[in-house]
Write a protein that holds these residues in place. Structure first.
Motif, PDB file in Angstrom:
ATOM      1  N   SER A 116     -32.227 -30.205 -31.535  1.00 49.80           N
ATOM      2  CA  SER A 116     -32.038 -29.400 -30.324  1.00 49.80           C
ATOM      3  C   SER A 116     -33.372 -28.912 -29.775  1.00 49.80           C
ATOM      4  N   THR A 117     -34.336 -28.655 -30.669  1.00 45.05           N
ATOM      5  CA  THR A 117     -35.651 -28.201 -30.228  1.00 45.05           C
ATOM      6  C   THR A 117     -36.363 -29.271 -29.403  1.00 45.05           C
ATOM      7  N   LEU A 118     -36.402 -30.495 -29.927  1.00 40.92           N
ATOM      8  CA  LEU A 118     -37.120 -31.562 -29.225  1.00 40.92           C
ATOM      9  C   LEU A 118     -36.459 -31.913 -27.895  1.00 40.92           C
ATOM     10  N   GLN A 119     -35.140 -31.820 -27.845  1.00 42.66           N
ATOM     11  CA  GLN A 119     -34.441 -32.061 -26.579  1.00 42.66           C
ATOM     12  C   GLN A 119     -34.832 -31.012 -25.554  1.00 42.66           C
ATOM     13  N   GLY A 120     -34.820 -29.746 -25.967  1.00 39.85           N
ATOM     14  CA  GLY A 120     -35.210 -28.668 -25.062  1.00 39.85           C
ATOM     15  C   GLY A 120     -36.660 -28.775 -24.641  1.00 39.85           C
ATOM     16  N   VAL A 121     -37.527 -29.158 -25.586  1.00 39.14           N
ATOM     17  CA  VAL A 121     -38.952 -29.319 -25.278  1.00 39.14           C
ATOM     18  C   VAL A 121     -39.169 -30.427 -24.251  1.00 39.14           C
ATOM     19  N   PHE A 122     -38.442 -31.524 -24.384  1.00 40.53           N
ATOM     20  CA  PHE A 122     -38.595 -32.637 -23.444  1.00 40.53           C
ATOM     21  C   PHE A 122     -38.256 -32.194 -22.015  1.00 40.53           C
ATOM     22  N   TYR A 123     -37.091 -31.558 -21.852  1.00 41.76           N
ATOM     23  CA  TYR A 123     -36.695 -31.110 -20.517  1.00 41.76           C
ATOM     24  C   TYR A 123     -37.650 -30.040 -19.984  1.00 41.76           C
ATOM     25  N   THR A 124     -38.066 -29.130 -20.856  1.00 41.62           N
ATOM     26  CA  THR A 124     -38.988 -28.070 -20.434  1.00 41.62           C
ATOM     27  C   THR A 124     -40.323 -28.647 -19.997  1.00 41.62           C
ATOM     28  N   GLY A 125     -40.858 -29.580 -20.784  1.00 35.65           N
ATOM     29  CA  GLY A 125     -42.148 -30.182 -20.455  1.00 35.65           C
ATOM     30  C   GLY A 125     -42.116 -30.949 -19.151  1.00 35.65           C
ATOM     31  N   ILE A 126     -41.060 -31.741 -18.953  1.00 29.14           N
ATOM     32  CA  ILE A 126     -40.951 -32.544 -17.729  1.00 29.14           C
ATOM     33  C   ILE A 126     -40.809 -31.667 -16.500  1.00 29.14           C
ATOM     34  N   LEU A 127     -39.898 -30.687 -16.551  1.00 28.47           N
ATOM     35  CA  LEU A 127     -39.656 -29.852 -15.370  1.00 28.47           C
ATOM     36  C   LEU A 127     -40.819 -28.893 -15.111  1.00 28.47           C
ATOM     37  N   PHE A 138     -49.540 -25.487  -3.191  1.00 28.25           N
ATOM     38  CA  PHE A 138     -49.948 -24.308  -2.418  1.00 28.25           C
ATOM     39  C   PHE A 138     -50.153 -23.109  -3.357  1.00 28.25           C
ATOM     40  N   LEU A 139     -49.634 -23.200  -4.600  1.00 25.81           N
ATOM     41  CA  LEU A 139     -49.846 -22.157  -5.606  1.00 25.81           C
ATOM     42  C   LEU A 139     -50.779 -22.625  -6.717  1.00 25.81           C
ATOM     43  N   THR A 140     -50.732 -23.920  -6.994  1.00 27.41           N
ATOM     44  CA  THR A 140     -51.500 -24.509  -8.090  1.00 27.41           C
ATOM     45  C   THR A 140     -52.663 -25.329  -7.521  1.00 27.41           C
ATOM     46  N   PRO A 141     -53.571 -25.789  -8.388  1.00 29.50           N
ATOM     47  CA  PRO A 141     -54.713 -26.578  -7.887  1.00 29.50           C
ATOM     48  C   PRO A 141     -54.261 -27.807  -7.092  1.00 29.50           C
ATOM     49  N   VAL A 142     -55.067 -28.190  -6.129  1.00 29.09           N
ATOM     50  CA  VAL A 142     -54.773 -29.365  -5.300  1.00 29.09           C
ATOM     51  C   VAL A 142     -54.691 -30.599  -6.193  1.00 29.09           C
ATOM     52  N   LEU A 143     -53.723 -31.468  -5.913  1.00 29.21           N
ATOM     53  CA  LEU A 143     -53.523 -32.661  -6.731  1.00 29.21           C
ATOM     54  C   LEU A 143     -54.797 -33.497  -6.793  1.00 29.21           C
ATOM     55  N   PRO A 144     -55.120 -34.024  -7.974  1.00 34.43           N
ATOM     56  CA  PRO A 144     -56.372 -34.782  -8.134  1.00 34.43           C
ATOM     57  C   PRO A 144     -56.308 -36.130  -7.424  1.00 34.43           C
ATOM     58  N   ASP A 145     -57.457 -36.634  -7.027  1.00 36.43           N
ATOM     59  CA  ASP A 145     -57.517 -37.968  -6.409  1.00 36.43           C
ATOM     60  C   ASP A 145     -57.143 -39.047  -7.415  1.00 36.43           C
ATOM     61  N   ASN A 146     -57.582 -38.859  -8.644  1.00 37.70           N
ATOM     62  CA  ASN A 146     -57.228 -39.800  -9.709  1.00 37.70           C
ATOM     63  C   ASN A 146     -55.832 -39.449 -10.235  1.00 37.70           C
ATOM     64  N   ARG A 147     -54.836 -40.217  -9.786  1.00 39.47           N
ATOM     65  CA  ARG A 147     -53.444 -39.904 -10.124  1.00 39.47           C
ATOM     66  C   ARG A 147     -53.144 -40.059 -11.610  1.00 39.47           C
ATOM     67  N   LEU A 148     -54.044 -40.734 -12.343  1.00 36.91           N
ATOM     68  CA  LEU A 148     -53.834 -40.891 -13.783  1.00 36.91           C
ATOM     69  C   LEU A 148     -53.881 -39.523 -14.486  1.00 36.91           C
ATOM     70  N   GLN A 149     -54.566 -38.568 -13.857  1.00 34.07           N
ATOM     71  CA  GLN A 149     -54.626 -37.216 -14.429  1.00 34.07           C
ATOM     72  C   GLN A 149     -53.240 -36.577 -14.490  1.00 34.07           C
ATOM     73  N   ILE A 150     -52.387 -36.951 -13.543  1.00 32.11           N
ATOM     74  CA  ILE A 150     -51.028 -36.401 -13.529  1.00 32.11           C
ATOM     75  C   ILE A 150     -50.271 -36.845 -14.781  1.00 32.11           C
ATOM     76  N   PHE A 151     -50.446 -38.124 -15.137  1.00 32.17           N
ATOM     77  CA  PHE A 151     -49.792 -38.631 -16.346  1.00 32.17           C
ATOM     78  C   PHE A 151     -50.323 -37.900 -17.570  1.00 32.17           C
ATOM     79  N   TYR A 152     -51.647 -37.744 -17.659  1.00 34.29           N
ATOM     80  CA  TYR A 152     -52.244 -37.065 -18.805  1.00 34.29           C
ATOM     81  C   TYR A 152     -51.805 -35.594 -18.864  1.00 34.29           C
ATOM     82  N   PHE A 153     -51.657 -34.994 -17.712  1.00 32.60           N
ATOM     83  CA  PHE A 153     -51.208 -33.598 -17.659  1.00 32.60           C
ATOM     84  C   PHE A 153     -49.823 -33.470 -18.288  1.00 32.60           C
ATOM     85  N   THR A 154     -48.891 -34.302 -17.828  1.00 33.66           N
ATOM     86  CA  THR A 154     -47.516 -34.254 -18.338  1.00 33.66           C
ATOM     87  C   THR A 154     -47.469 -34.579 -19.829  1.00 33.66           C
TER      88      THR A 154
END
Length: 463
Positions: free
Chosen positions: A79-90, A100-116
């Motif tokens: 149950s923990t890992l299931q909750g962690v997966f949904y929490t991390g993704i959302l 508009f609240l968080t840093p502007v999205l990076p030009d290198n979109r690969l950073q988004i994958f690494y972030f998640t």
């Protein structure tokens, strides 16, 4: 005295521990990845401090929605890992989609994958450590109960079901009519034996659970006073039970229950009352907008799999026992109670195919926003019950009428913590939650209920 090397985390301490380390682990991991891989989007600095605050809010919000702070579920890896997966993704999506609240999205979109990936892996790693280490028996809290023999086993099982990290070493019997142990599944101790357990087995607390004050002899009383004077934890059962379960144990406090009056100061606080009414109106307006949006879908579903009237009204008991007509989308077959009033049960054959969907998603409750605008109900409070059931339950359950001191609610503490009442035992449990809310009601508790209601809707826990 207990060995000072013995460590135990109280329920509140474990919840704080989880929240603090969840946030710290994710922020530290993101900063570390950003530093070593030169990804500015990850960095925590003065230029991006607001983004870090927003990220913390998202983490705590989604972790609460997906029940990562439910200690029973947090101690199980699945149950923990299931909750962690949904929490991390959302959490990642919400952070990325609010530039508009968080840093502007990076030009290198690969950073988004690494972030998640960093959010997910860091949170999964820490929670796996928690399950393996902090939820293990090495952090159990050993206690001794002072109770009547006939109640000791039930009290012991209730404490251990509320917190698996509680270990009941034994009890001191306060029922003079029973000299020997009433049930050999829990050891009966003398004062001398209890003192020995405290010295040698790291017992951390004495819980007084006896309703028989005459049974607490001078010897027991003197011993307890000495323990308190030496800084040892001695607490009353109803206080411990309430902290562990978020319920008021009305079946154990007897006539002394009236010491709980008056309930929360918020019940007489004019400012809180004004806030509560404004909050009710605001949420109702939003709810009725949602009502207009989903109405065509409900009409269509009703025509296909719920043939008959769209709405259903029923007499319920409100504040100060005043009756009113509650409005719902119909979920049962017509003439569902031709044989008389019945409690709703799981897999109720009277519920139609489309009615099951409405109940699972709680959409059947949406028309009650009209009741809230009229002032008969509130967004949050004990669920209103039918007069015939109120009469029956009042006869069997002590203090059942007490739940009518506040307005009934669309959702409530009992609704998000317990299932539908199918028996008097179920209704007693729900009453304990309702009385806890009435006693503790506050803006903070209201917010907790709303978040848990969202979790109930997401996981389709309606019945």
């Amino acid at each position: 005295m207990a060995n000072s090397s013995s460590i135990h985390f109280e329920i509140s301490e474990r919840k704080v521990l989880l929240r603090v380390i969840d946030v710290c682990v994710i922020l530290f991991s993101l900063h570390l990845v950003g530093y070593f891989f030169d990804m500015n989007y990850f960095m925590i600095n003065l230029d991006q401090w607001l983004g870090s605050v927003i990220l913390c809010i998202y983490i705590l919000f989604f972790a609460t929605v997906f029940e990562l702070y439910d200690l029973q579920k947090a101690s199980r890896i699945t149950s923990t890992l299931q909750g962690v997966f949904y929490t991390g993704i959302l959490t990642s999506l919400a952070y990325l989609l609010t530039p508009f609240l968080t840093p502007v999205l990076p030009d290198n979109r690969l950073q988004i994958f690494y972030f998640t990936a960093t959010v997910l892996i860091s949170l999964m790693s820490w929670r796996s450590i928690y399950v393996k280490l902090f939820a293990s028996s090495r952090f159990d809290k050993k206690i001794i109960i002072v109770a009547d023999a006939v109640d000791a086993l039930e009290i012991s099982s209730q404490l251990q079901s509320a917190d698996p990290n509680y270990t009941i070493i034994g009890y001191i019997n306060t029922d003079r009519s029973i000299d020997m142990g009433y049930d050999d599944r829990i050891a009966v101790l003398t004062v001398a034996e209890a003192e020995e357990k405290i010295r040698k087995e790291n017992v951390r607390e004495i819980v007084i659970a006896s309703m028989n004050s005459a049974g607490i002899t001078t010897q027991i009383y003197t011993w307890l006073i000495e323990l308190v004077e030496n800084g040892f934890s001695v607490r009353e059962y109803s206080q411990v039970y309430e902290e562990m379960t978020d319920r008021v144990p009305v079946n154990f406090v007897g006539k002394d229950f009236y010491r709980y009056f008056p309930f929360a100061r918020s019940n007489q606080n004019r400012l809180y009352q004004v806030y509560h009414r404004c909050f009710d109106v605001f949420i109702s307006v939003i709810g009725l907008i949602g009502f207009v949006v989903i109405l065509p879908l409900v009409l269509f579903g009703n025509l296909l799999a719920n043939r008959g009237p769209l709405f259903y009204s029923q007499t319920r008991i409100g504040r100060n026992r005043k009756e009113f007509e509650i409005l719902k989308f119909r979920t049962m077959i017509r003439n569902a109670e031709v044989d008389g009033a019945q409690f709703t049960v799981k897999k109720d054959s009277r519920v139609t195919a489309f009615g099951k969907l409405l109940r699972k998603t709680r959409l059947d409750e949406i028309p009650q926003f009209f009741n809230i605008l009229q002032g008969n109900m509130s967004v949050i409070g004990p669920r209103p019950e039918r007069p015939v059931f109120v009469k029956k339950l009042t006869e069997k359950i002590p203090f059942y009428e007490t739940r009518h001191v506040v307005k009934p609610g669309l959702t409530g503490w009992a609704q998000v913590k317990a299932s539908y009442g199918e028996s008097y035992e179920d209704h007693l449990k729900k009453l304990q939650y309702d009385l806890y809310y009435i006693k503790k009601r506050s803006i903070f508790l209201d917010i907790r209920i709303l978040v848990k209601t969202l979790s109930t809707v997401i996981f389709l826990k309606g019945q």
